[in-house]
Design a protein around this motif. Sequence first.
Motif, PDB file in Angstrom:
ATOM      1  N   VAL A 272       0.839  -1.202   0.000  1.00  0.00           N
ATOM      2  CA  VAL A 272       0.000   0.000   0.000  1.00  0.00           C
ATOM      3  C   VAL A 272       0.874   1.253   0.000  1.00  0.00           C
ATOM      4  N   ALA A 273       1.924   1.246   0.843  1.00  0.00           N
ATOM      5  CA  ALA A 273       2.814   2.400   0.907  1.00  0.00           C
ATOM      6  C   ALA A 273       3.502   2.645  -0.428  1.00  0.00           C
ATOM      7  N   LEU A 274       3.936   1.577  -1.089  1.00  0.00           N
ATOM      8  CA  LEU A 274       4.576   1.730  -2.397  1.00  0.00           C
ATOM      9  C   LEU A 274       3.610   2.311  -3.421  1.00  0.00           C
ATOM     10  N   ALA A 275       2.358   1.862  -3.392  1.00  0.00           N
ATOM     11  CA  ALA A 275       1.364   2.372  -4.338  1.00  0.00           C
ATOM     12  C   ALA A 275       1.163   3.879  -4.147  1.00  0.00           C
ATOM     13  N   TYR A 276       1.052   4.321  -2.904  1.00  0.00           N
ATOM     14  CA  TYR A 276       0.906   5.752  -2.617  1.00  0.00           C
ATOM     15  C   TYR A 276       2.158   6.524  -3.049  1.00  0.00           C
ATOM     16  N   ALA A 277       3.336   5.941  -2.795  1.00  0.00           N
ATOM     17  CA  ALA A 277       4.582   6.627  -3.146  1.00  0.00           C
ATOM     18  C   ALA A 277       4.727   6.782  -4.653  1.00  0.00           C
ATOM     19  N   ILE A 278       4.344   5.768  -5.404  1.00  0.00           N
ATOM     20  CA  ILE A 278       4.428   5.854  -6.867  1.00  0.00           C
ATOM     21  C   ILE A 278       3.504   6.951  -7.388  1.00  0.00           C
ATOM     22  N   ARG A 279       2.313   7.054  -6.792  1.00  0.00           N
ATOM     23  CA  ARG A 279       1.383   8.118  -7.212  1.00  0.00           C
ATOM     24  C   ARG A 279       1.914   9.506  -6.849  1.00  0.00           C
ATOM     25  N   ALA A 280       2.783   9.574  -5.821  1.00  0.00           N
ATOM     26  CA  ALA A 280       3.350  10.859  -5.400  1.00  0.00           C
ATOM     27  C   ALA A 280       4.748  11.069  -5.976  1.00  0.00           C
ATOM     28  N   TRP A 281       5.020  10.458  -7.130  1.00  0.00           N
ATOM     29  CA  TRP A 281       6.347  10.507  -7.747  1.00  0.00           C
ATOM     30  C   TRP A 281       6.844  11.929  -7.957  1.00  0.00           C
ATOM     31  N   ASN A 282       5.972  12.858  -8.244  1.00  0.00           N
ATOM     32  CA  ASN A 282       6.379  14.234  -8.538  1.00  0.00           C
ATOM     33  C   ASN A 282       6.883  14.988  -7.310  1.00  0.00           C
ATOM     34  N   ALA A 283       6.611  14.473  -6.118  1.00  0.00           N
ATOM     35  CA  ALA A 283       7.135  15.110  -4.906  1.00  0.00           C
ATOM     36  C   ALA A 283       8.596  14.694  -4.727  1.00  0.00           C
TER      37      ALA A 283
ATOM     38  N   ARG B 142      -9.048   5.396   5.449  1.00  0.00           N
ATOM     39  CA  ARG B 142      -9.591   4.045   5.607  1.00  0.00           C
ATOM     40  C   ARG B 142     -10.043   3.522   4.256  1.00  0.00           C
ATOM     41  N   THR B 143      -9.533   2.352   3.894  1.00  0.00           N
ATOM     42  CA  THR B 143      -9.861   1.764   2.602  1.00  0.00           C
ATOM     43  C   THR B 143     -10.234   0.302   2.770  1.00  0.00           C
ATOM     44  N   ILE B 144     -10.859  -0.243   1.734  1.00  0.00           N
ATOM     45  CA  ILE B 144     -11.183  -1.668   1.751  1.00  0.00           C
ATOM     46  C   ILE B 144      -9.911  -2.504   1.765  1.00  0.00           C
ATOM     47  N   VAL B 145      -8.916  -2.061   0.986  1.00  0.00           N
ATOM     48  CA  VAL B 145      -7.639  -2.781   0.966  1.00  0.00           C
ATOM     49  C   VAL B 145      -7.007  -2.793   2.352  1.00  0.00           C
ATOM     50  N   GLY B 146      -7.076  -1.670   3.050  1.00  0.00           N
ATOM     51  CA  GLY B 146      -6.531  -1.609   4.398  1.00  0.00           C
ATOM     52  C   GLY B 146      -7.218  -2.573   5.340  1.00  0.00           C
ATOM     53  N   ARG B 147      -8.557  -2.649   5.256  1.00  0.00           N
ATOM     54  CA  ARG B 147      -9.277  -3.587   6.125  1.00  0.00           C
ATOM     55  C   ARG B 147      -8.910  -5.030   5.797  1.00  0.00           C
ATOM     56  N   VAL B 148      -8.736  -5.320   4.509  1.00  0.00           N
ATOM     57  CA  VAL B 148      -8.338  -6.678   4.118  1.00  0.00           C
ATOM     58  C   VAL B 148      -6.957  -7.014   4.679  1.00  0.00           C
TER      59      VAL B 148
ATOM     60  N   ALA C 289      -2.911  -4.582  16.490  1.00  0.00           N
ATOM     61  CA  ALA C 289      -2.524  -3.223  16.092  1.00  0.00           C
ATOM     62  C   ALA C 289      -2.762  -2.996  14.610  1.00  0.00           C
ATOM     63  N   PHE C 290      -2.388  -3.958  13.772  1.00  0.00           N
ATOM     64  CA  PHE C 290      -2.567  -3.797  12.340  1.00  0.00           C
ATOM     65  C   PHE C 290      -4.043  -3.829  11.966  1.00  0.00           C
ATOM     66  N   CYS C 291      -4.782  -4.751  12.543  1.00  0.00           N
ATOM     67  CA  CYS C 291      -6.195  -4.886  12.169  1.00  0.00           C
ATOM     68  C   CYS C 291      -6.991  -3.644  12.582  1.00  0.00           C
ATOM     69  N   TRP C 292      -6.896  -3.271  13.851  1.00  0.00           N
ATOM     70  CA  TRP C 292      -7.673  -2.128  14.311  1.00  0.00           C
ATOM     71  C   TRP C 292      -7.143  -0.830  13.718  1.00  0.00           C
ATOM     72  N   GLY C 293      -5.810  -0.685  13.644  1.00  0.00           N
ATOM     73  CA  GLY C 293      -5.237   0.545  13.119  1.00  0.00           C
ATOM     74  C   GLY C 293      -5.611   0.787  11.669  1.00  0.00           C
ATOM     75  N   LEU C 294      -5.606  -0.257  10.839  1.00  0.00           N
ATOM     76  CA  LEU C 294      -5.963  -0.099   9.426  1.00  0.00           C
ATOM     77  C   LEU C 294      -7.461   0.092   9.246  1.00  0.00           C
ATOM     78  N   CYS C 295      -8.245  -0.619  10.023  1.00  0.00           N
ATOM     79  CA  CYS C 295      -9.705  -0.481   9.892  1.00  0.00           C
ATOM     80  C   CYS C 295     -10.198   0.868  10.396  1.00  0.00           C
ATOM     81  N   ALA C 296      -9.552   1.390  11.450  1.00  0.00           N
ATOM     82  CA  ALA C 296     -10.001   2.648  12.047  1.00  0.00           C
ATOM     83  C   ALA C 296      -9.238   3.853  11.539  1.00  0.00           C
ATOM     84  N   GLY C 297      -8.209   3.649  10.715  1.00  0.00           N
ATOM     85  CA  GLY C 297      -7.409   4.769  10.236  1.00  0.00           C
ATOM     86  C   GLY C 297      -6.587   5.402  11.339  1.00  0.00           C
ATOM     87  N   ARG C 298      -5.917   4.561  12.148  1.00  0.00           N
ATOM     88  CA  ARG C 298      -5.100   5.043  13.263  1.00  0.00           C
ATOM     89  C   ARG C 298      -3.639   4.655  13.032  1.00  0.00           C
TER      90      ARG C 298
END
Length: 547
Positions: free
Chosen positions: A282-293, A343-349, A400-409
């Motif tokens: 997920v982090a890599l996907a966001y970073a690729i989209r932010a390539w111009n930064a 919060r995303t569906i991918v994050g909850r998965v 931590a991963f389950c609740w943090g990703l589902c709740a956006g924490r």
Amino acid sequence: MDFGATRIRAALVVAVVAALLVLPPAGRRLIATGGINGDDEARYTLMARDMLARGVWFDLHVRGERTWEKPPLLPWMIAACARIRGRVTEATAQLPVGLATIVTVVATFLLADALFTRRAGLWAALILLTSYDFFANSQQVLPDMLVAAFATLAAWCFWRAVSEPSRGRWHWVAFYGAVALAVFAKGPLGLVALLSVAIWLWTEHGAAGTVRRLWQPAGIGIFALITMAWLGPFLALGPRSFAAHTIWGDWLTWYFGLPGSPGALAYWVVVGCLPWTLVGAVALAYAIRAWNAPAVRFALLWFAVPFAVLLPSAHQKMRYALAIYPGAALVVAWWADAHGTTRTIVGRVIGWVAVGGAAALVVALRMPQWWHPQMQLYVRGASWPLLLPVFAGLAVIAIAFCWGLCAGRPAFIVYGGVAGMVLILGYGIWPFNQRYNEVWNFPALVSRMDAYAPYGMPAIFKHRLDWRAIDFYAGRSPHSIETIGEFNAYVARPQHPVVVIDEEGWTTYGTQFVPMPRVLEQMAIGRETLMIVRADDGIPSGQVPRR
């Protein structure tokens, strides 16, 4: 409050946390063969011992042969630490790597702090420290952690140079000095840092702008000075031999030969970055989209360039992935800091995958037959009480991963993951070291060899043996036997000396030994059985040592 002071205090906190996790186990594990690392750890310790014994800096020998495959920075550091105790020990050998680990973690904090935010810097350092394979490398006597430390320092100096032009000259000098030290640690691998920087500059300023900015005479001079400090003496020992043995025989064939395990590096990065691999995609996907930064692009390249360089190499070992982990930690920390609240569906998965993965690992730890044969040596025999803290750590990470990703924490994800891994790694390293020492008990083997030493210098029949750990714990190099003829001549000596041979060699060549030796001792080392044999004709009764 002064910004510089707060940064220094934060860096000190990071250093203390890293030291508390990395340094206490130092010296508790034997210098041994250790499976995939071969006998590399023993080689570096023996180089340091030779340095102290003969008073040499460059012309180092192991088993009577010159060894110059790698620059001597790690043996130098081991020898320097050994002067405290007066000899090379497990602790003095591991201390330089432990200190380099702390430097790498602090440098990652400083780099992420400069690229992004203070929180991202703290998170990047903690993520790196608690990545499974990064911590594992902190406990090994190998130069790869030194490369990571100097390369990460180089990245921080570079970013300071381009972001603070008024002080850029000195930062450029520090950058080239750090790259030179990375090369000093392990040869050409240290140049990957320079390549990563050059590619980033090219994406920002094009080819001409890249050359113009990299052309820093003072920095290049420092690089040349540090490099020639070790390369010059190596060449003085014999330029043709160095070119044939090291440049061609080690460096070039290491990279350009036929790949022995295609894709192994990708697998090891996935495993080595655990548990942060779960959010890494997920982090890599966001970073690729932010390539111009620019800052995000630099973090992404700091991960991608070492991976791309090492992936096609002919010889891939798990420790080579160490160069990739700081960049991976930067990307994950940036995502958590900038986008972790989304919060995303991918994050909850992924959160529920973390729960399932933790449960599967709990089951797997009780099923040693599921593991690679090398890992079975350590997993087998682990009891429920011994594993309970590990299970608790897995539970903390899963929650931590389950609740943090589902709740956006994101803070819950990072600190929960760190807490779980500190429990797993900080506790788990102690029973692991104990089991490791049982599996690779070279001191016991050497003790039994020494028990028979009055009858002559022990020897090793090198059917498949090249275990320098025997040399380390014996304090000397045993006589080396290469052929059956040498074996027969050696055991026929009047002193009736002993020979160490592995079970496969005994089975394959035993019928060709004349006189037929007697097996005195058998001992399991790793996945092999080693035998101590001797032709003991004529030895008076009662003089044969007994177990």
